[in-house]
Design a protein around this motif. Structure first.
Motif, PDB file in Angstrom:
ATOM      1  N   PHE A   1     -70.780  53.465-131.578  1.00 46.47           N
ATOM      2  CA  PHE A   1     -70.552  53.137-130.166  1.00 46.47           C
ATOM      3  C   PHE A   1     -70.539  51.621-129.916  1.00 46.47           C
ATOM      4  O   PHE A   1     -71.012  51.145-128.891  1.00 46.47           O
ATOM      5  CB  PHE A   1     -71.610  53.807-129.274  1.00 46.47           C
ATOM      6  CG  PHE A   1     -71.453  55.291-129.191  1.00 46.47           C
ATOM      7  CD1 PHE A   1     -70.553  55.868-128.312  1.00 46.47           C
ATOM      8  CD2 PHE A   1     -72.195  56.122-130.020  1.00 46.47           C
ATOM      9  CE1 PHE A   1     -70.405  57.246-128.238  1.00 46.47           C
ATOM     10  CE2 PHE A   1     -72.047  57.504-129.962  1.00 46.47           C
ATOM     11  CZ  PHE A   1     -71.157  58.069-129.072  1.00 46.47           C
ATOM     12  N   ASN A   2     -69.978  50.854-130.862  1.00 50.39           N
ATOM     13  CA  ASN A   2     -69.823  49.419-130.614  1.00 50.39           C
ATOM     14  C   ASN A   2     -68.805  49.155-129.519  1.00 50.39           C
ATOM     15  O   ASN A   2     -68.853  48.123-128.844  1.00 50.39           O
ATOM     16  CB  ASN A   2     -69.392  48.698-131.902  1.00 50.39           C
ATOM     17  CG  ASN A   2     -70.505  48.673-132.924  1.00 50.39           C
ATOM     18  OD1 ASN A   2     -71.680  48.614-132.555  1.00 50.39           O
ATOM     19  ND2 ASN A   2     -70.148  48.736-134.201  1.00 50.39           N
ATOM     20  N   ARG A   3     -67.873  50.068-129.355  1.00 48.28           N
ATOM     21  CA  ARG A   3     -66.915  49.976-128.255  1.00 48.28           C
ATOM     22  C   ARG A   3     -66.422  51.382-127.943  1.00 48.28           C
ATOM     23  O   ARG A   3     -66.448  52.265-128.801  1.00 48.28           O
ATOM     24  CB  ARG A   3     -65.740  49.040-128.586  1.00 48.28           C
ATOM     25  CG  ARG A   3     -64.914  49.469-129.762  1.00 48.28           C
ATOM     26  CD  ARG A   3     -63.831  48.459-130.079  1.00 48.28           C
ATOM     27  NE  ARG A   3     -62.989  48.891-131.180  1.00 48.28           N
ATOM     28  CZ  ARG A   3     -63.248  48.675-132.458  1.00 48.28           C
ATOM     29  NH1 ARG A   3     -64.344  48.016-132.805  1.00 48.28           N
ATOM     30  NH2 ARG A   3     -62.431  49.116-133.410  1.00 48.28           N
ATOM     31  N   ILE A   4     -65.966  51.568-126.717  1.00 50.22           N
ATOM     32  CA  ILE A   4     -65.441  52.866-126.293  1.00 50.22           C
ATOM     33  C   ILE A   4     -64.132  52.634-125.550  1.00 50.22           C
ATOM     34  O   ILE A   4     -64.093  51.846-124.593  1.00 50.22           O
ATOM     35  CB  ILE A   4     -66.426  53.611-125.371  1.00 50.22           C
ATOM     36  CG1 ILE A   4     -67.765  53.842-126.084  1.00 50.22           C
ATOM     37  CG2 ILE A   4     -65.842  54.950-124.916  1.00 50.22           C
ATOM     38  CD1 ILE A   4     -68.815  54.471-125.182  1.00 50.22           C
ATOM     39  N   ALA A   5     -63.077  53.286-125.992  1.00 49.44           N
ATOM     40  CA  ALA A   5     -61.782  53.238-125.305  1.00 49.44           C
ATOM     41  C   ALA A   5     -61.621  54.520-124.499  1.00 49.44           C
ATOM     42  O   ALA A   5     -61.982  55.605-124.958  1.00 49.44           O
ATOM     43  CB  ALA A   5     -60.655  53.082-126.307  1.00 49.44           C
ATOM     44  N   PHE A   6     -61.063  54.397-123.290  1.00 50.81           N
ATOM     45  CA  PHE A   6     -60.933  55.552-122.411  1.00 50.81           C
ATOM     46  C   PHE A   6     -59.911  55.240-121.329  1.00 50.81           C
ATOM     47  O   PHE A   6     -59.447  54.100-121.182  1.00 50.81           O
ATOM     48  CB  PHE A   6     -62.287  55.904-121.772  1.00 50.81           C
ATOM     49  CG  PHE A   6     -62.951  54.754-121.073  1.00 50.81           C
ATOM     50  CD1 PHE A   6     -62.821  54.567-119.707  1.00 50.81           C
ATOM     51  CD2 PHE A   6     -63.698  53.831-121.788  1.00 50.81           C
ATOM     52  CE1 PHE A   6     -63.416  53.500-119.060  1.00 50.81           C
ATOM     53  CE2 PHE A   6     -64.303  52.747-121.163  1.00 50.81           C
ATOM     54  CZ  PHE A   6     -64.161  52.583-119.801  1.00 50.81           C
ATOM     55  N   THR A   7     -59.556  56.244-120.544  1.00 49.34           N
ATOM     56  CA  THR A   7     -58.607  56.095-119.441  1.00 49.34           C
ATOM     57  C   THR A   7     -59.287  56.476-118.139  1.00 49.34           C
ATOM     58  O   THR A   7     -59.894  57.549-118.049  1.00 49.34           O
ATOM     59  CB  THR A   7     -57.367  56.978-119.657  1.00 49.34           C
ATOM     60  OG1 THR A   7     -56.734  56.625-120.889  1.00 49.34           O
ATOM     61  CG2 THR A   7     -56.365  56.799-118.519  1.00 49.34           C
TER      62      THR A   7
END
Length: 232
Positions: A109-115
Motif C-alpha cells: 500500500f505504498n500507493r493506491i490508484a483508483f477512480t
C-alpha cells in the motif's frame, strides 16, 4: 487540482487526471420510432441530463490512511456540493459523490490508484456570475452565455420588479430591510424567515442571452442581482 465541498483532494495526498472535466451533458429527449421511416422523431423535454465525471486518481503518501480519509470525507452526505477543477478555472459545477472504483493498491500500500465518480448537474456555472450587480430602474445587463440564467434578487423596498417584461410584485412590509428572491428555487426569504406570503409572481424573471433590462417600481430603492451565468 480537484476541489470538492471546499477541500482539495491534494489535502489527502491525492493527484487526479482532470481530462473528464471536458465532458459535456446531452439533451434529454424522447425518441419515437415510426415504421417505414428512417431514423427517429425526437421530442425535447426541455432540459439537459446529469453527467458522470470520472477522475483517475492516485495517493502516494500514507496511502491507505489518506485513501480512507478521502472516501470518508467525500461520502459524508449525499448532497450536491461545489466541484472545481484546475482544468476549468473560470467555472464550477454542482456535484455529489457517487463512488470509488477500480482500486489498484501497490505492494504494501505504498500507493493506491483508483477512480472517483461524481454525479454532476449539467451546468457549468461561471464564477463571474457569483458577483452581485447593483441595478436601478432602467439598468441593463449583458448575459455573456447562450443560456437563460435564473438569478438571485435582493430587493430593497417594495413594489414591482421586472426583467425583460417578466414581473413580480413584492408587497409592503417594513419588518425586513430587504427581501431575497431566488428565481431558481422560486422562494422569497430574509435570512431564515420565509417571505413568500409577500410575493406575487406574474412570470419568474430570467436573464436571457445578451442584453437584459430592469424595471423597478417607484418604492424600490434598488436591487442586487446575482446572475448565476451558466453554460454547458
Amino acid at each position: 487540482m480537484i476541489v470538492f465541498n471546499g477541500k482539495s483532494l491534494t489535502d489527502f495526498g491525492c493527484c487526479a487526471d482532470e481530462l473528464d472535466s471536458l465532458k459535456r451533458p446531452e439533451w434529454d429527449v424522447t425518441k419515437q420510432e415510426i415504421p417505414g421511416r428512417n431514423g427517429a422523431l425526437t421530442f425535447s423535454n426541455g432540459r439537459f441530463k446529469n453527467i458522470t465525471l470520472s477522475y483517475d486518481c492516485m495517493v502516494w503518501k500514507n496511502a491507505l490512511r489518506n485513501y480512507e480519509g478521502l472516501l470518508a470525507f467525500l461520502a459524508q452526505d449525499s448532497s450536491y456540493h461545489r466541484l472545481e477543477a484546475e482544468a476549468e478555472k473560470e467555472t464550477f459545477r454542482m456535484a455529489r459523490f457517487g463512488s470509488a472504483s477500480n482500486q489498484k493498491p501497490s505492494a504494501y500500500f505504498n500507493r493506491i490508484a483508483f477512480t472517483l465518480n461524481f454525479d454532476c448537474k449539467p451546468q457549468r456555472f461561471l464564477k463571474s456570475g457569483e458577483e452581485p450587480l447593483e441595478a436601478q430602474n432602467g439598468s441593463s445587463f449583458y448575459n455573456p452565455t447562450l443560456y437563460a440564467a435564473k438569478p438571485l434578487l435582493r430587493v430593497y423596498g417594495w413594489g414591482t420588479v421586472g426583467i425583460n417584461g417578466r414581473r413580480l410584485l413584492l408587497n409592503q412590509d417594513e419588518t425586513a430591510p430587504y427581501t431575497d428572491i431566488d428565481c431558481d428555487l422560486k422562494d422569497a426569504f430574509y435570512g431564515a424567515n420565509n417571505r413568500n406570503s409577500f410575493l406575487e409572481v406574474t412570470d419568474w424573471p430570467e436573464l436571457n442571452p445578451g442584453e437584459n433590462v430592469v424595471e423597478l417600481g417607484q418604492n424600490i430603492q434598488k436591487i442586487e442581482i446575482t446572475p448565476r451565468w451558466w453554460t454547458i
